[in-house]
Design a protein around this motif. Structure first.
Motif, mmCIF file in Angstrom:
data_model
loop_
_atom_site.group_PDB
_atom_site.id
_atom_site.type_symbol
_atom_site.label_atom_id
_atom_site.label_comp_id
_atom_site.label_asym_id
_atom_site.label_seq_id
_atom_site.Cartn_x
_atom_site.Cartn_y
_atom_site.Cartn_z
ATOM 1 N N TYR A 1 -7.815 -3.833 -3.172
ATOM 2 C CA TYR A 1 -8.538 -3.137 -2.114
ATOM 3 C C TYR A 1 -9.934 -2.814 -2.657
ATOM 4 C CZ TYR A 1 -3.879 -2.682 -0.160
ATOM 5 O OH TYR A 1 -2.625 -2.963 0.334
ATOM 6 N N LEU A 2 -10.953 -3.436 -2.081
ATOM 7 C CA LEU A 2 -12.328 -3.249 -2.515
ATOM 8 C C LEU A 2 -13.072 -2.392 -1.504
ATOM 9 C CD1 LEU A 2 -13.253 -6.945 -3.496
ATOM 10 C CD2 LEU A 2 -12.062 -5.200 -4.880
ATOM 11 N N LEU B 1 0.851 -1.194 0.000
ATOM 12 C CA LEU B 1 0.000 0.000 0.000
ATOM 13 C C LEU B 1 0.887 1.244 0.000
ATOM 14 C CD1 LEU B 1 -2.862 1.227 0.234
ATOM 15 C CD2 LEU B 1 -2.627 1.026 2.725
ATOM 16 N N SER B 2 0.779 2.052 -1.038
ATOM 17 C CA SER B 2 1.565 3.280 -1.143
ATOM 18 C C SER B 2 0.913 4.408 -0.355
ATOM 19 C CB SER B 2 1.692 3.691 -2.613
ATOM 20 O OG SER B 2 0.414 4.011 -3.148
ATOM 21 N N GLU B 3 1.685 5.432 -0.092
ATOM 22 C CA GLU B 3 1.157 6.600 0.600
ATOM 23 C C GLU B 3 0.028 7.251 -0.205
ATOM 24 O OE1 GLU B 3 1.646 7.994 3.495
ATOM 25 O OE2 GLU B 3 3.304 6.774 4.259
ATOM 26 N N SER B 4 0.204 7.350 -1.518
ATOM 27 C CA SER B 4 -0.825 8.008 -2.332
ATOM 28 C C SER B 4 -2.120 7.213 -2.338
ATOM 29 C CB SER B 4 -0.312 8.198 -3.767
ATOM 30 O OG SER B 4 0.034 6.962 -4.359
ATOM 31 N N ARG B 5 -2.026 5.886 -2.429
ATOM 32 C CA ARG B 5 -3.250 5.084 -2.388
ATOM 33 C C ARG B 5 -3.902 5.166 -0.998
ATOM 34 N NH1 ARG B 5 -4.763 1.332 -5.891
ATOM 35 N NH2 ARG B 5 -2.611 0.909 -6.555
ATOM 36 N N ALA C 1 -17.913 -0.438 -4.860
ATOM 37 C CA ALA C 1 -17.908 0.939 -5.360
ATOM 38 C C ALA C 1 -16.559 1.302 -5.971
ATOM 39 C CB ALA C 1 -18.254 1.906 -4.237
ATOM 40 N N TRP C 2 -15.490 0.811 -5.380
ATOM 41 C CA TRP C 2 -14.146 1.085 -5.879
ATOM 42 C C TRP C 2 -13.355 -0.218 -5.857
ATOM 43 C CZ3 TRP C 2 -12.562 5.857 -7.694
ATOM 44 C CH2 TRP C 2 -13.397 6.941 -7.393
ATOM 45 N N ILE C 3 -12.585 -0.451 -6.923
ATOM 46 C CA ILE C 3 -11.745 -1.643 -7.046
ATOM 47 C C ILE C 3 -10.323 -1.158 -7.313
ATOM 48 C CG2 ILE C 3 -11.316 -3.767 -8.348
ATOM 49 C CD1 ILE C 3 -14.343 -3.686 -9.106
ATOM 50 N N ASP C 4 -9.436 -1.334 -6.352
ATOM 51 C CA ASP C 4 -8.075 -0.786 -6.411
ATOM 52 C C ASP C 4 -7.040 -1.898 -6.301
ATOM 53 O OD1 ASP C 4 -8.175 2.377 -6.076
ATOM 54 O OD2 ASP C 4 -9.742 1.547 -4.793
ATOM 55 N N PRO C 5 -6.572 -2.463 -7.409
ATOM 56 C CA PRO C 5 -5.500 -3.459 -7.317
ATOM 57 C C PRO C 5 -4.156 -2.806 -7.015
ATOM 58 C CG PRO C 5 -6.730 -3.640 -9.405
ATOM 59 C CD PRO C 5 -7.051 -2.305 -8.803
ATOM 60 N N ALA C 6 -3.397 -3.416 -6.121
ATOM 61 C CA ALA C 6 -2.042 -2.934 -5.834
ATOM 62 C C ALA C 6 -1.167 -3.091 -7.075
ATOM 63 C CB ALA C 6 -1.443 -3.711 -4.671
ATOM 64 N N THR C 7 -0.252 -2.168 -7.257
ATOM 65 C CA THR C 7 0.677 -2.232 -8.384
ATOM 66 C C THR C 7 1.878 -3.100 -8.016
ATOM 67 O OG1 THR C 7 1.957 -0.314 -7.667
ATOM 68 C CG2 THR C 7 0.007 0.104 -9.062
ATOM 69 N N ASP D 1 -7.550 -8.306 -0.241
ATOM 70 C CA ASP D 1 -7.107 -9.704 -0.263
ATOM 71 C C ASP D 1 -6.559 -10.062 -1.631
ATOM 72 O OD1 ASP D 1 -7.094 -12.743 0.382
ATOM 73 O OD2 ASP D 1 -7.823 -11.797 2.213
ATOM 74 N N GLY D 2 -6.061 -11.297 -1.720
ATOM 75 C CA GLY D 2 -5.339 -11.722 -2.895
ATOM 76 C C GLY D 2 -6.206 -12.223 -4.025
ATOM 77 N N PHE D 3 -5.625 -12.189 -5.217
ATOM 78 C CA PHE D 3 -6.227 -12.791 -6.404
ATOM 79 C C PHE D 3 -5.090 -13.128 -7.365
ATOM 80 C CE2 PHE D 3 -5.748 -8.330 -7.414
ATOM 81 C CZ PHE D 3 -5.379 -8.308 -8.740
#
Length: 254
Positions: A247-248, A19-23, A187-193, A145-147
């Motif tokens: 991150y959902l 998890l980055s600071e910006s996220r 509502a939001w779907i945020d995959p980690a880079t 969680d993971g995928f």
């Protein structure tokens, strides 16, 4: 821990995950926009994201649940330093069957396994079911969680953790489907880079690697080196670029 006892533990990590600071800033801003009065953090560790959310919402109160006393103590120290100690409790409790809800915001970041005794992949649907009962009407769940980014090869699975198998995770679409089946909308779907993953993995190992370089003749060096080398191999030869984390931000269906 000091040098005679072994390497320090996770001091280079701000968050216990990719998890980055910006996220983190974006996630906190979204959750704070609803002015939650209560926050529940499942498997909180030291609860960094919860503390940031409490700082962003004056008057909100938080509860963090975890079984690791060292992490909980770190969370309490951070809360004290930030003037939040009177608004948050870090509790050494299991989250399975917890009655600590409902809360306006429920955080469950890499901690689905804390909500049931089921083995993967059954723990994810069970976690969503438990979270549905822990979030207040109109509230939000932030679930991480993971995928699988892509189907893992047999060689990659063999290089991961013991017992790793292709059915352990779904793809990202399947993870979101499971959330919807449990009574949420994503509502939001945020995959980690990959950059966030690499930063996390390096930070996770940095204390140990630097300690090993300085304490090669320490009585604990051999076993510490074996664990560190095993972790690095699982990351670089196994799940790097294969295992993702999303991150959902979930809204319970009314």
């Amino acid at each position: 821990m000091t040098a005679p006892d072994g390497p320090p533990r996770l001091t280079r990590l701000t968050f216990h995950g990719p998890l980055s600071e910006s996220r983190a800033d974006r996630l906190v801003a979204r959750l704070a926009a609803g002015a939650p009065a209560t926050v529940l953090d499942i498997g909180c560790g030291w609860g960094e994201l919860m503390l940031r959310l409490l700082a962003a919402v004056p008057g909100a109160r938080g509860i963090g649940l975890d079984l690791n006393e060292e992490d909980l103590a770190r969370g309490r120290r951070n809360a004290e330093l930030r003037g939040l100690a009177d608004r948050v409790d870090f509790l050494a409790e299991s989250a399975t069957g917890t009655g600590r809800g409902p809360a306006d915001v429920v955080l469950c970041l890499g901690a689905a396994q804390a909500l049931s005794s089921l083995e993967p992949p059954g723990h994810i649907p069970a976690a969503f079911e438990a979270l549905r009962g822990l979030v207040a009407p109109g509230g939000r769940v932030l679930f991480g969680d993971g995928f699988w980014e892509r189907p893992p090869t047999e060689g990659e699975l063999a290089a991961m953790w013991p017992g790793a198998h292709a059915g352990e995770f779904t793809d990202l679409a399947g993870l979101v489907d499971l959330a919807h089946e449990a009574g949420f909308r994503a509502a939001w779907i945020d995959p980690a880079t990959l950059e966030e993953w690499d930063e996390f993995e390096s930070g996770y190992r940095a204390d140990v690697e630097e300690w090993l370089a300085a304490h090669g003749d320490h009585p604990l060096a051999a076993q510490t080196r074996e664990r560190a080398d095993g972790h690095r191999a699982r990351w670089l030869r196994g799940y790097r670029g294969v295992l993702g984390l999303a991150y959902l931000t979930l809204v319970p269906v009314g």
